[in-house]
Design a protein around this motif. Sequence first.
Motif, PDB file in Angstrom:
ATOM      1  N   LYS A 149      33.400  53.523  30.120  1.00  7.47           N
ATOM      2  CA  LYS A 149      34.641  52.752  30.217  1.00  7.47           C
ATOM      3  C   LYS A 149      35.469  52.764  28.911  1.00  7.47           C
ATOM      4  O   LYS A 149      36.594  53.248  28.883  1.00  7.47           O
ATOM      5  N   GLY A 150      34.874  52.242  27.843  1.00  9.14           N
ATOM      6  CA  GLY A 150      35.614  52.093  26.583  1.00  9.14           C
ATOM      7  C   GLY A 150      36.081  53.435  26.044  1.00  9.14           C
ATOM      8  O   GLY A 150      37.236  53.599  25.615  1.00  9.14           O
ATOM      9  N   TYR A 151      35.179  54.404  26.090  1.00  4.78           N
ATOM     10  CA  TYR A 151      35.484  55.740  25.552  1.00  4.78           C
ATOM     11  C   TYR A 151      36.667  56.358  26.308  1.00  4.78           C
ATOM     12  O   TYR A 151      37.627  56.843  25.714  1.00  4.78           O
ATOM     13  N   GLU A 153      38.900  54.864  28.220  1.00  8.51           N
ATOM     14  CA  GLU A 153      40.153  54.103  28.087  1.00  8.51           C
ATOM     15  C   GLU A 153      40.820  54.387  26.743  1.00  8.51           C
ATOM     16  O   GLU A 153      42.035  54.484  26.648  1.00  8.51           O
ATOM     17  N   LYS A 154      39.996  54.584  25.687  1.00 10.88           N
ATOM     18  CA  LYS A 154      40.582  54.953  24.386  1.00 10.88           C
ATOM     19  C   LYS A 154      41.169  56.356  24.472  1.00 10.88           C
ATOM     20  O   LYS A 154      42.257  56.626  23.986  1.00 10.88           O
ATOM     21  N   SER A 159      43.945  51.768  31.238  1.00 14.17           N
ATOM     22  CA  SER A 159      42.777  51.209  31.908  1.00 14.17           C
ATOM     23  C   SER A 159      42.170  52.223  32.881  1.00 14.17           C
ATOM     24  O   SER A 159      42.891  52.981  33.534  1.00 14.17           O
ATOM     25  N   ASP A 272      32.471  51.854  22.712  1.00 10.25           N
ATOM     26  CA  ASP A 272      33.055  50.533  23.000  1.00 10.25           C
ATOM     27  C   ASP A 272      34.575  50.636  22.885  1.00 10.25           C
ATOM     28  O   ASP A 272      35.103  51.572  22.300  1.00 10.25           O
ATOM     29  N   LYS A 273      35.257  49.631  23.438  1.00  8.12           N
ATOM     30  CA  LYS A 273      36.719  49.629  23.447  1.00  8.12           C
ATOM     31  C   LYS A 273      37.283  49.281  22.075  1.00  8.12           C
ATOM     32  O   LYS A 273      38.359  49.750  21.688  1.00  8.12           O
ATOM     33  N   GLU A 274      36.545  48.451  21.312  1.00  6.78           N
ATOM     34  CA  GLU A 274      37.108  47.872  20.091  1.00  6.78           C
ATOM     35  C   GLU A 274      37.215  48.865  18.934  1.00  6.78           C
ATOM     36  O   GLU A 274      38.194  48.857  18.195  1.00  6.78           O
ATOM     37  N   THR A 278      37.259  57.531  18.687  1.00  5.53           N
ATOM     38  CA  THR A 278      36.320  57.878  19.759  1.00  5.53           C
ATOM     39  C   THR A 278      35.055  58.513  19.214  1.00  5.53           C
ATOM     40  O   THR A 278      33.999  58.417  19.826  1.00  5.53           O
TER      41      THR A 278
END
Length: 367
Positions: A149-151, A153-154, A159, A272-274, A278
């Motif tokens: 998900k996070g990877y 979306e970055k 989204s 992670d998204k934060e 990447t």
Amino acid sequence: MYDYLIVGAGLFGSVFAYEAKKRGKKCLVIDKRDHIGGNIYTEKIEGINVHKYGAHIFHTNNERIWDYVNGFTKFNRYTNSPIANYKGELYNLPFNMNTFNTLWGVVSPDEAKAKIEQQKTVAGITEPKNLEEQAISLVGTDIYEKLIKGYTEKQWGRSARELPAFIIKRLPVRFTYDNNYFNDQYQGIPIGGYTTIIEKMLEGIEVKLNVDFFEQRQELESLANKVVYTGMIDQYFDYKFGVLEYRSLHFETKVIDDTTNYQGNAVINYTDKETPYTRIIEHKHFEFGTQDKTIITEEYPSEWKPGDEPYYPINDDKNNETYKKYKALAENEPKVIFGGRLATYKYYDMHQVIGSALVTVEKEFDQ
Ligand code: FDA
């Protein structure tokens, strides 16, 4: 008068120039950058070959292409085994028994399969409508939440629910304890860096750097019988059907003095998204380096706008339709050969670029 003006000293342009020279043709190669090699360019800093445009690992199943590149330089035995860092938890990639064991404590492949099946069933997705649903229906929720998900979306700047499902048709899932990312038979890093390969290809060929084709188009075109064009296809046709879109990247490279080994692996993905980047590449590990210092590069995905470096084509329906129109025009330019990733608006791995350049060479000279 040159036989060929080659626009772009990247892999496609260089293979073509090398093969044309072998056949007695006179070529002029130009590039708007201040170096040869295009995106595979490596620069030696502190004795370490730095991959200036992101991690490049050569891999192929094609013996002919493997022999071809090995004719320019020897390759080492590097095997790509990236690691995912999710908020300090480390997982092996691609998804394999090591990943499943760390994630769930499962030991046997059947236990891992059962766990994934159970999560897919709970999610109850029958027809995935977006990337999130597609990923969950392939590997279940845990892997999706922590490692995809996070990877993603970055990477794409939006989204996963807004991204089309087709981006991940399949995901590499392996029920063995094998961390080798690629399935290909041949894999490695050129000893001495990729630039050495391009230098050898362009040996004895006239190369002019810092020359943008579009700044002196007429003059340059008049110098040669034919043009091999490896720049952006929409720019060649003055964007008459609109701009083809890309995703861009920027790289932050740092020399680290106080350790010889920063992360213990060439590639670590931050899933992670934060974390804004990447991945972090530690270049020396591509060549098992033992230098006193180390060099790392953080890779940040970014929105692309005309003028930025184009990295990943956005091959959605809208852009593909636009590309088709440019392609039709390109087919009616008898004195121009369009090749490489930018002129065909396609993501290519290195072995595919070499393959397509060699097919172009055969069509041009041997048929
Ligand atoms: P490339 O872009 O290299 O060359 C085109 C050249 O044309 C450039 O040098 C450009 O400056 C020049 N040019 C453009 N317009 C011009 C103009 N108007 N005038 C003059 N010059 C102009 N592959 C793989 O096999 N393993 C891997 O691990 C990776 N990793 C990877 C990471 C990242 C971040 C990316 C973006 C890509 C990869 N790749 C890869 C793919 C690899 O980079 C790719 O296959 C080749 O570099 C493509 O070579 P080309 O010659 O097609 O384009």
